[in-house]
Design a protein around this motif. Structure first.
Motif, PDB file in Angstrom:
ATOM      1  N   LYS A  46       0.826  -1.211   0.000  1.00  0.00           N
ATOM      2  CA  LYS A  46       0.000   0.000   0.000  1.00  0.00           C
ATOM      3  C   LYS A  46       0.854   1.252   0.000  1.00  0.00           C
ATOM      4  N   ASP A  47       0.228   2.339  -0.458  1.00  0.00           N
ATOM      5  CA  ASP A  47       0.876   3.647  -0.435  1.00  0.00           C
ATOM      6  C   ASP A  47       0.181   4.559   0.564  1.00  0.00           C
ATOM      7  N   PHE A  48       0.955   5.434   1.166  1.00  0.00           N
ATOM      8  CA  PHE A  48       0.444   6.427   2.102  1.00  0.00           C
ATOM      9  C   PHE A  48       1.103   7.757   1.780  1.00  0.00           C
ATOM     10  N   ASP A  49       0.457   8.830   2.224  1.00  0.00           N
ATOM     11  CA  ASP A  49       1.032  10.160   2.062  1.00  0.00           C
ATOM     12  C   ASP A  49       1.904  10.517   3.256  1.00  0.00           C
ATOM     13  N   VAL A  50       1.405  10.182   4.453  1.00  0.00           N
ATOM     14  CA  VAL A  50       2.081  10.550   5.698  1.00  0.00           C
ATOM     15  C   VAL A  50       2.078   9.336   6.626  1.00  0.00           C
ATOM     16  N   ILE A  51       3.224   9.130   7.285  1.00  0.00           N
ATOM     17  CA  ILE A  51       3.326   8.079   8.306  1.00  0.00           C
ATOM     18  C   ILE A  51       3.648   8.761   9.632  1.00  0.00           C
ATOM     19  N   VAL A  52       2.886   8.400  10.671  1.00  0.00           N
ATOM     20  CA  VAL A  52       3.189   8.841  12.029  1.00  0.00           C
ATOM     21  C   VAL A  52       3.826   7.637  12.713  1.00  0.00           C
ATOM     22  N   LEU A  53       5.101   7.781  13.085  1.00  0.00           N
ATOM     23  CA  LEU A  53       5.928   6.650  13.490  1.00  0.00           C
ATOM     24  C   LEU A  53       6.471   6.840  14.898  1.00  0.00           C
ATOM     25  N   ASP A  54       6.116   5.929  15.792  1.00  0.00           N
ATOM     26  CA  ASP A  54       6.622   5.984  17.167  1.00  0.00           C
ATOM     27  C   ASP A  54       8.103   5.626  17.182  1.00  0.00           C
ATOM     28  N   LYS A  71      14.197   4.198   2.254  1.00  0.00           N
ATOM     29  CA  LYS A  71      14.775   3.434   1.139  1.00  0.00           C
ATOM     30  C   LYS A  71      13.681   2.919   0.217  1.00  0.00           C
ATOM     31  N   MET A  72      12.587   2.415   0.811  1.00  0.00           N
ATOM     32  CA  MET A  72      11.484   1.832   0.042  1.00  0.00           C
ATOM     33  C   MET A  72      10.671   2.884  -0.696  1.00  0.00           C
ATOM     34  N   LYS A  73      10.287   3.927   0.029  1.00  0.00           N
ATOM     35  CA  LYS A  73       9.359   4.938  -0.496  1.00  0.00           C
ATOM     36  C   LYS A  73       9.796   6.316  -0.009  1.00  0.00           C
ATOM     37  N   PRO A  74      10.808   6.882  -0.651  1.00  0.00           N
ATOM     38  CA  PRO A  74      11.378   8.141  -0.167  1.00  0.00           C
ATOM     39  C   PRO A  74      10.423   9.335  -0.200  1.00  0.00           C
ATOM     40  N   ASP A  75       9.346   9.256  -0.962  1.00  0.00           N
ATOM     41  CA  ASP A  75       8.419  10.389  -1.064  1.00  0.00           C
ATOM     42  C   ASP A  75       7.412  10.476   0.075  1.00  0.00           C
ATOM     43  N   ILE A  76       7.296   9.443   0.881  1.00  0.00           N
ATOM     44  CA  ILE A  76       6.362   9.484   2.006  1.00  0.00           C
ATOM     45  C   ILE A  76       6.935  10.399   3.084  1.00  0.00           C
ATOM     46  N   GLU A  77       6.098  11.295   3.586  1.00  0.00           N
ATOM     47  CA  GLU A  77       6.520  12.159   4.693  1.00  0.00           C
ATOM     48  C   GLU A  77       6.293  11.411   6.004  1.00  0.00           C
ATOM     49  N   VAL A  78       7.284  11.449   6.879  1.00  0.00           N
ATOM     50  CA  VAL A  78       7.225  10.713   8.143  1.00  0.00           C
ATOM     51  C   VAL A  78       7.320  11.697   9.308  1.00  0.00           C
ATOM     52  N   ILE A  79       6.398  11.545  10.245  1.00  0.00           N
ATOM     53  CA  ILE A  79       6.410  12.325  11.480  1.00  0.00           C
ATOM     54  C   ILE A  79       6.782  11.371  12.601  1.00  0.00           C
ATOM     55  N   MET A  80       7.842  11.692  13.315  1.00  0.00           N
ATOM     56  CA  MET A  80       8.278  10.856  14.426  1.00  0.00           C
ATOM     57  C   MET A  80       7.502  11.232  15.681  1.00  0.00           C
TER      58      MET A  80
END
Length: 127
Positions: A46-54, A71-80
């Motif tokens: 699956k694809d996502f726009d934003v990941i909220v990652l603990d 590495k897998m999907k560099p365009d996804i924005e990640v919020i830690m």
């Protein structure tokens, strides 16, 4: 208008499920995973726009998961999501390509605002 897709990755079931429900109630397509390993499996399909990652999770922590995501999907924005007063992990995540970090427990409106900013960045609306 395109629906924002958000992925919540957190080993705390109550927190993850509550955020997913609240996002879905706001017409944001959201789902969750309880570990970094499970998140990477889902991202293969699956694809996502934003990941909220603990940051703090058993098996694979958020920093290691972030490395794999980028590495897998560099365009996804990640919020830690960082608790345990570990701002250094949030900053480390940003060095590795995370959009931002939010201290846990984050008020929902603060988290939604940061998710919105990350989504706009992904869509090229802000730089």
């Amino acid at each position: 208008m395109e629906t924002m897709r958000v992925f919540i990755v957190d080993d705390e079931d109550d927190f993850r499920e509550t955020i997913v429900k609240r996002l879905n109630a706001r017409k944001i397509r959201a789902e969750g995973a309880s570990s970094g390993i499970r998140a990477l499996e889902v991202l293969k399909e699956k694809d996502f726009d934003v990941i909220v990652l603990d940051v703090k999770m058993p098996d694979m922590d958020g920093i290691e998961t972030l490395r794999h995501i980028k590495k897998m999907k560099p365009d996804i924005e990640v919020i830690m999501l960082t608790g345990h007063a570990s701002v250094e992990f949030g900053l480390k995540g940003m060095q590795l390509g995370a959009f931002d970090y939010v201290m846990k427990p984050a008020p929902l409106n603060e988290l939604l605002d940061t998710i919105g900013q990350a989504y706009n960045k992904k869509r090229g609306i802000i730089h």
